[in-house]
Design an enzyme around this catalytic site. Structure first.
Site, PDB file in Angstrom:
ATOM      1  CB  SER A 138      -0.889   0.007   1.252  1.00  0.00           C
ATOM      2  OG  SER A 138      -1.531   1.259   1.429  1.00  0.00           O
ATOM      3  CE1 TYR A 151      -4.662  -1.888   5.080  1.00  0.00           C
ATOM      4  CE2 TYR A 151      -3.794   0.332   4.749  1.00  0.00           C
ATOM      5  CZ  TYR A 151      -4.256  -0.861   4.232  1.00  0.00           C
ATOM      6  OH  TYR A 151      -4.298  -1.044   2.865  1.00  0.00           O
TER       7      TYR A 151
END
Length: 254
Positions: A138, A151
């Protein structure tokens, strides 16, 4: 890498970015696409089969948080059937900073475990043929979304792991690169929990800014697969595919 006539294992290829990427892969005509996912999606599998009947599509239920030995058993079943596998895509991920342990287990440890397991079959030190790993990380691995630090940290860890695997290619014969999507319109980002509820509107706030569709992301994902650059850090954001030049601030010297 030429996708046509290849054998591909895709972990979490039945939802969101994964499903659209599976569609784009199938259009390119691999010999086999093996889908490993925690949740069965018969409608999506049927759609993929209809999209290109020449591609053999197989589904196995799989949870990336199982022990490495269980993953090895599943991979042995796949390798016994296909004989060779060209590409492993690790795409499992959750976005919920209320679930701290599970976020780390899925987003980071799951990527490590599946990659570690397939080395049993690919590692040239064991007589293996080598292979390619594409890990979906990501852009939060570059700069965190600070409202979801768990996260973001899990994705940064997965990115660091992928960079290390790429540098070990001369030893193992296994190359690797990371796929780093920006904010993409998926179920994942429409509603999720911030860490300790520091920002209840974090999903809403993110979606006020420019995003990309899952199809745009998937199409660029396939371009990255075709480019097949060991160690590449691909940013897939706002419908673009860009290679990131990592800034080195320290080196072990070994």
């Amino acid at each position: 890498m030429v996708i046509a006539n290849s054998n591909i294992i895709f972990v979490a290829g039945l939802g969101g970015i994964g499903l659209d990427t599976s569609r784009e892969i199938v259009k390119s005509g691999p010999k086999n696409l093996v889908l490993l996912d925690r949740i069965d999606n018969p409608a999506a599998i049927a759609e993929l089969k209809a999209l290109n009947p020449k591609v053999t599509i197989t589904f196995y239920p799989y949870d990336v948080t199982v022990p490495v030995d269980e993953t090895k058993k599943l991979l042995k079943t796949i390798f016994d059937k296909l004989k060779t596998v060209d590409l492993l895509i690790n795409g499992a991920g959750i976005l919920d900073d209320h679930q701290i342990e599970r976020t780390i287990a899925v987003n980071f440890a799951g990527t490590v475990n599946t990659t570690t397991a397939i080395l049993d079959f690919w590692d040239k030190r064991k007589g293996g043929p080598g292979g390619v790993v594409a890990n979906i990380c990501s852009v939060t691995g570059f700069n965190s979304i600070y409202q979801v630090p768990v996260y973001s940290a899990s994705k940064a860890a997965a990115l660091s792991f992928t960079m290390s695997i790429a540098k070990l290619a001369h030893i193992t014969g296994v190359t690797a690169y990371s796929i780093n999507p920006g904010i993409t319109k998926t179920i994942l980002v429409h509603k999720f929990n911030s860490w300790l509820n520091v920002e209840p509107r974090v999903a809403e706030l993110l979606l006020e800014h420019p995003t990309q569709t899952t199809l745009q992301c998937a199409q660029n994902f396939v371009k990255a697969i075709e480019a097949n650059q060991n160690g590449a850090i691909w940013k897939l954001d706002l419908g673009r595919l860009d290679a990131i030049e990592w800034t080195k601030h320290w080196d072990s010297g070994i």
